[in-house]
Motif scaffolding. Structure first.
Motif, PDB file in Angstrom:
ATOM      1  N   ARG A   3      -2.278   5.080  -8.964  1.00 35.82           N
ATOM      2  CA  ARG A   3      -1.655   6.613  -9.338  1.00 35.82           C
ATOM      3  C   ARG A   3      -0.219   6.501  -8.304  1.00 35.82           C
ATOM      4  NH1 ARG A   3      -0.044  10.166 -12.968  1.00 35.82           N
ATOM      5  NH2 ARG A   3      -0.705  12.173 -12.735  1.00 35.82           N
ATOM      6  N   CYS A   4      -0.132   5.879  -7.399  1.00 35.59           N
ATOM      7  CA  CYS A   4       1.366   5.679  -6.623  1.00 35.59           C
ATOM      8  C   CYS A   4       2.126   4.956  -7.196  1.00 35.59           C
ATOM      9  CB  CYS A   4       0.695   5.483  -5.160  1.00 35.59           C
ATOM     10  SG  CYS A   4      -0.164   6.318  -4.060  1.00 35.59           S
ATOM     11  N   MET A  36      -0.068  11.117   2.338  1.00 38.38           N
ATOM     12  CA  MET A  36      -0.813  10.948   1.210  1.00 38.38           C
ATOM     13  C   MET A  36      -0.352   9.744   0.177  1.00 38.38           C
ATOM     14  SD  MET A  36       0.418  14.423  -0.396  1.00 38.38           S
ATOM     15  CE  MET A  36       2.143  15.065  -0.286  1.00 38.38           C
ATOM     16  N   GLY A  37       0.246   8.807   0.971  1.00 33.76           N
ATOM     17  CA  GLY A  37       1.063   7.679   0.299  1.00 33.76           C
ATOM     18  C   GLY A  37       2.565   7.641   0.366  1.00 33.76           C
ATOM     19  N   LEU A  84      -5.206  10.754   2.960  1.00 36.60           N
ATOM     20  CA  LEU A  84      -5.386  11.549   1.739  1.00 36.60           C
ATOM     21  C   LEU A  84      -5.129  10.294   0.525  1.00 36.60           C
ATOM     22  CD1 LEU A  84      -4.440  13.876   3.559  1.00 36.60           C
ATOM     23  CD2 LEU A  84      -3.605  14.878   1.420  1.00 36.60           C
ATOM     24  N   GLY A  85      -6.312  10.291  -0.504  1.00 35.70           N
ATOM     25  CA  GLY A  85      -5.882   9.176  -1.621  1.00 35.70           C
ATOM     26  C   GLY A  85      -5.122   9.980  -2.702  1.00 35.70           C
ATOM     27  N   GLY A  86      -4.004  10.144  -2.276  1.00 40.15           N
ATOM     28  CA  GLY A  86      -2.789  10.556  -3.053  1.00 40.15           C
ATOM     29  C   GLY A  86      -3.005  12.300  -3.228  1.00 40.15           C
ATOM     30  N   VAL A 112       0.759  -1.486   0.062  1.00 35.35           N
ATOM     31  CA  VAL A 112       0.209   0.145  -0.020  1.00 35.35           C
ATOM     32  C   VAL A 112       0.813   1.268   0.012  1.00 35.35           C
ATOM     33  CG1 VAL A 112      -1.600   1.405   1.247  1.00 35.35           C
ATOM     34  CG2 VAL A 112      -1.781  -1.151   1.177  1.00 35.35           C
ATOM     35  N   GLN A 113       0.370   2.252  -0.786  1.00 34.97           N
ATOM     36  CA  GLN A 113       0.995   3.764  -0.383  1.00 34.97           C
ATOM     37  C   GLN A 113      -0.338   4.516  -0.012  1.00 34.97           C
ATOM     38  OE1 GLN A 113       3.973   5.205  -3.334  1.00 34.97           O
ATOM     39  NE2 GLN A 113       4.725   3.151  -3.373  1.00 34.97           N
ATOM     40  N   CYS A 114      -0.881   5.446  -0.955  1.00 37.62           N
ATOM     41  CA  CYS A 114      -1.882   6.025  -0.390  1.00 37.62           C
ATOM     42  C   CYS A 114      -3.033   5.474   0.059  1.00 37.62           C
ATOM     43  CB  CYS A 114      -2.470   7.433  -1.531  1.00 37.62           C
ATOM     44  SG  CYS A 114      -3.593   6.833  -2.672  1.00 37.62           S
ATOM     45  N   GLY A 115      -3.411   4.152  -0.751  1.00 42.90           N
ATOM     46  CA  GLY A 115      -4.333   3.133  -0.331  1.00 42.90           C
ATOM     47  C   GLY A 115      -5.688   3.233  -0.863  1.00 42.90           C
ATOM     48  N   TRP A 116      -6.015   4.421  -1.804  1.00 39.78           N
ATOM     49  CA  TRP A 116      -7.571   4.630  -2.288  1.00 39.78           C
ATOM     50  C   TRP A 116      -7.856   3.572  -3.033  1.00 39.78           C
ATOM     51  CZ3 TRP A 116     -11.394   7.183  -0.517  1.00 39.78           C
ATOM     52  CH2 TRP A 116     -12.390   7.567  -1.532  1.00 39.78           C
ATOM     53  N   CYS A 117      -6.809   3.106  -4.066  1.00 39.45           N
ATOM     54  CA  CYS A 117      -7.137   1.931  -4.892  1.00 39.45           C
ATOM     55  C   CYS A 117      -7.090   0.426  -4.262  1.00 39.45           C
ATOM     56  CB  CYS A 117      -6.168   2.134  -6.167  1.00 39.45           C
ATOM     57  SG  CYS A 117      -4.389   1.280  -5.868  1.00 39.45           S
TER      58      CYS A 117
END
Lengths: 152, 714
Positions: free
Chosen positions: A131-132, B68-69, B389-391, A93-98
């Motif tokens: 995107r990360c 934010m990642g 933050l999602g990016g 994981v990075q930002c985690g949204w996806c």
């Protein structure tokens, strides 16, 4: 309209053309499933309908009436799920949204194919954007999830 | 963001008793006003805590920077834990509220940007951890009637002989003590956690869908809003008919706001449907006629004139005029959207005398100021909460606070909490892009093939003009426009050079985009340098080595990347290699790429990356950021482009603004230089070198020099 979400029957009063994503997020309050594009371009909103990975942002409520939906909340009820374990081991994981969408996509993939080749992983997961740029770890994560699944 | 590389040492440790009866350590601003006394966290809640230790042994670390990642939610707790000696599994992280105690020590506002978070907070976090440890140890020592020096700390427990006390059991008494005047920090050789690869603290919550992002905020009675914004920049509403929108099922209301027309509904989907049903007549604004094709021609023409001086030595024009061999080239890069996977969103709950706002933001201070202005409230009445933050990539660090100001305008016209969600189309077409840039370069080559004169003129909009950051503009030159070009290491050995800048003003809103000015200057300078090497008939690696012989850190990463890649070794048929090296945000990164062509499309097979960012807190995090930067940079190198035609942005979603996919992913190897140089950033420095490394490889493969991004073979 009735549907089963994570094993629980739900009765929702929404328009038949309302996308499943927004029924989950805004009507049922299940915000683990994310929004990314609204046109099946990014895979962020992936859930399982009767065990199959679908993009909930373009799945109309009418098409899932009476069906069984599993969201990330449902999958993660088992913290030992091979994909979650692999994701943790490889620190994907990075930002985690996806990532809830990636996890749902990966889970459907390894459920269908216990020993996917790299090419099969790439084609199975290619609809999931990040995107990360965690792609290298996603590839390794699916490999590892399959391995955990086989030895389980 | 351009970064002053100094940390001001104005912190005053403040400690006290947490509201729930634990120890809290924070930093108060000097001058008395916010210097806290022991006993209470703060008069009106938690305004300056950095670390809280509770009776249940949990250690809560407040992040003054946004996660934010980029991994600071793990690297900053590592700095605290190194000194505190707590149990790593008991650490929790929270974003700090918006408050002056959390201002960036170099920027003077609360902000996450410029790849600064880890080095900027490194000392504060270690001090906070060390202060807490000392107070816990003193508490135990006093209770046991022994000198503090007889105690040691292990995994969240104070120990002396066979006596032991957990941090939680000591926290309340420790919170009543006076903090030490100063604390000694461990020498780097004694670090046991810093420098050790550590997994992301919130990773499991994010994978499992439990982590709450801005768009996941749900308040009782919340409604959902979407906004119809003008079809071109600077447009305004002439008139609108809300009837069809209001007749859309689920739509609650339609209200005019300064940025357009807002539809309020019972779900985000209903709000978007309402927006589609709205009938709005727009009035043309300054952006109505803009086309990037003609704008680029104007930029190219400007690049042929000198511009303001950004850097110069000797007389470049005279030297070029006398030179026997001149290489000349023009480069350009397009506008780019940040496209974070989580689109922008803001939730506002406006009460009678105060307001709560939830939004994933990189710049809380300017957001609070904008909200206060719009709502007519004192900034102290705005409580800004930052979920995950999602990016961000810079889009969530807008000094103009566009998304927050707009949401507050809507909240003023709505009863109860409201969440404003941007669609992907809103995001891609919403402006605040990485500026479009054009460059013209000329260099004279001397007898040995090395440059003896250099002229580089840059054309593009200033990001900081018209913002509070404009004070950083010096003699008309916005440093973020020329960073990486005006201070290029290659200039050091050139007797006559000039770097010039034109900053045309335009209606397209621009903003910092991951690596800011370096996102264009590295591509231009490192590609042009490759042209010079080729013209000189010298291997690109050897050419750079000659020019960088006095730049040890550049040279170090260049050699390490080349060695890791196997530079010079034969490659499979149909493949070629290119490389680039660039310094940004205090770190040095070199990348070598192997490419081929598949059906006319450029394919990147593998990338070797070497980074020198000074002392490393979390090697796993540095590796992840290099991988991330390479993917982000490859999207710009191979795919990304925002174009406008007669004012209209021509892209709208991921089908026409594609980002890299798994099938495009090269094999990436990252090596980290063992370095004791000053700590730099890692969130952005992985981005700049990849586009030129790939472009240089494409030249090596095809003999075609591609001077525009995204790279496309004719």
């Amino acid at each position: 309209m009735k549907l089963t979400v994570n094993g629980r029957e739900q009765d929702v009063d929404v328009a038949p053309e309302m996308p499943l994503l927004w029924v989950l997020r805004d009507t049922l309050g299940l915000t683990g499933t994310k929004f990314g594009c609204g046109m099946s371009q990014c895979g962020v909103c992936t859930v399982h309908v009767d065990g199959k990975a679908v993009r909930s942002c373009t799945t109309m409520m009418s098409s899932v009436e009476g069906k069984s939906v599993t969201t990330i909340e449902g999958l993660a009820a088992d913290p030992g799920h091979p994909v979650l374990r692999a994701w943790h081991e490889l620190d994907v994981v990075q930002c985690g949204w996806c990532q809830p969408g990636q996890v749902m996509g990966a889970a459907a993939l390894v459920a269908k194919n216990a020993s996917p080749t790299d090419a099969e992983i790439v084609s199975g997961m290619n609809g999931h954007l990040c995107r990360c740029g965690t792609y290298g770890r996603i590839l390794a994560g699916v490999r590892r999830a399959a391995e955990i699944g086989r030895t389980k | 963001m351009t970064t002053p590389r100094t940390v001001s040492r104005r912190d005053f440790i403040s400690t006290g008793l947490a509201a729930a009866g634990g120890l809290v350590v924070g930093f108060a601003l000097p001058g008395g006003g916010r210097r806290l006394l022991a006993g209470e966290e703060s008069p009106d809640g938690v305004l300056n805590a950095f670390v809280r230790i509770a009776a249940d042994d949990s250690v809560t670390i407040l992040l003054k920077h946004a996660e934010m990642g980029q991994g600071i939610s793990t690297s900053l707790p590592m700095a605290v834990a190194e000194e505190l000696g707590c149990d790593w599994s008991r650490i929790r992280v929270e974003h700090a509220p918006a408050a002056p105690a959390y201002f960036h020590t170099a920027f003077g506002i609360q902000v996450t940007g410029g790849s600064t978070s880890t080095w900027e907070s490194f000392e504060q976090m270690r001090k906070a951890g060390a202060t807490a440890r000392v107070m816990l140890v003193e508490t135990a020592a006093e209770a046991w009637g022994i000198p503090a020096s007889d105690c040691r700390v292990e995994n969240g427990v104070v120990l002396a002989g066979d006596r032991r006390a957990t941090f939680g059991s000591l926290a309340a008494a420790a919170g009543r003590r006076t903090p030490p005047d100063s604390v000694a920090l461990k020498a780097p050789k004694d670090w046991t956690l810093i420098g050790k690869s550590t997994k992301r603290l919130e990773g499991a919550d994010k994978s499992a869908g439990r982590a709450v992002f801005g768009l996941d905020v749900r308040r009782p009675g919340q409604v959902f809003a979407a906004v119809a914004r003008p079809p071109h920049f600077g447009g305004t509403v002439a008139s609108f008919d809300p009837a069809r929108a209001k007749a859309t099922p689920g739509v609650v209301d339609v209200v005019a706001v300064p940025s357009g027309v807002a539809v309020i509904a019972k779900s985000t989907w209903a709000a978007w449907r309402g927006v589609s049903a709205l009938e709005v007549t727009w009035k043309d604004g300054p952006g109505a006629g803009v086309s990037t094709r003609t704008l680029l021609e104007e930029y190219r023409a400007l690049a042929r004139t000198p511009g303001l001086k950004a850097a110069a030595k000797g007389d470049a024009e005279a030297a070029l005029g006398k030179a026997a061999k001149i290489i000349e080239a023009e480069y350009d890069v397009p506008y780019l959207a940040h496209a974070p996977m989580e689109p922008l969103n803001v939730t506002v709950e406006l009460g009678p005398t105060a307001c709560d706002i939830w939004t994933g933001t990189q710049m809380p201070t300017t957001d609070v100021a904008a909200a206060a202005r719009v709502l007519g409230l004192d900034p102290s009445k705005i409580r800004l909460h930052t979920p995950w933050l999602g990016g961000g990539f810079g889009r969530r660090a807008n000094p103009r606070a566009d998304f927050v100001a707009e949401a507050c305008e809507i909240a003023k016209r709505v009863r109860g909490p409201v969440q404003v969600a941007w669609s992907r189309e809103d995001d891609i077409r919403g402006g605040y892009y990485r500026p479009m840039w054009a460059s013209r370069l000329r260099a004279a080559l001397g007898a040995g093939g090395l440059p003896t004169a250099w002229s580089h003129t840059i054309v593009g909009q200033s990001i900081i003009a018209g913002t509070p950051f404009a004070m950083m503009i010096q003699d008309g030159v916005d440093g973020t426009s020329v960073e990486g070009a005006a201070n290029s290491p290659y200039l050091a050995g050139i007797p006559d050079f000039r770097v010039g800048l034109h900053s045309p003003v335009g209606p397209v809103p621009v903003l910092w985009w991951r690596s800011v000015g370096h996102s264009h200057t590295a591509f231009v300078v490192e590609s042009f340098l490759d042209e010079l090497a080729h013209a000189a008939g010298i291997d690109p690696l050897e050419y750079r080595r000659s020019l960088l012989r006095n730049h040890a850190r550049h040279l170090g990463v260049l050699n390490l990347a080349a060695e890791t890649f196997g530079w010079g070794r034969p490659l499979p048929e149909g493949r070629a290699a290119g490389l680039a090296v660039h310094e940004s945000f205090g770190s040095f990164v070199a990348q070598a790429a192997e490419v081929s062509l598949e059906g006319g499309r450029i394919r990147v097979h593998r990338v070797a990356c070497a980074v020198d960012c000074g002392p490393v807190v979390n090697p796993a995090g540095v590796e992840a950021q290099m991988q991330s930067g390479i993917v982000f940079g490859l999207t710009a190198a191979l795919r990304g482009e925002i174009t406008l035609h007669r004012g209209q942005v021509q892209q709208s979603n991921f089908h026409d603004y594609p980002i890299l996919r798994l099938s495009d992913m090269p094999e990436v190897t990252v090596r980290i230089v063992n370095s004791t140089e000053p700590m730099g950033g890692v969130g952005e420095p992985g981005v700049p070198p990849i586009a030129p490394a790939v472009a240089n490889a494409v030249f090596s493969l095809t003999g075609k020099r591609l001077r525009s991004l995204p790279l496309r073979l004719p």
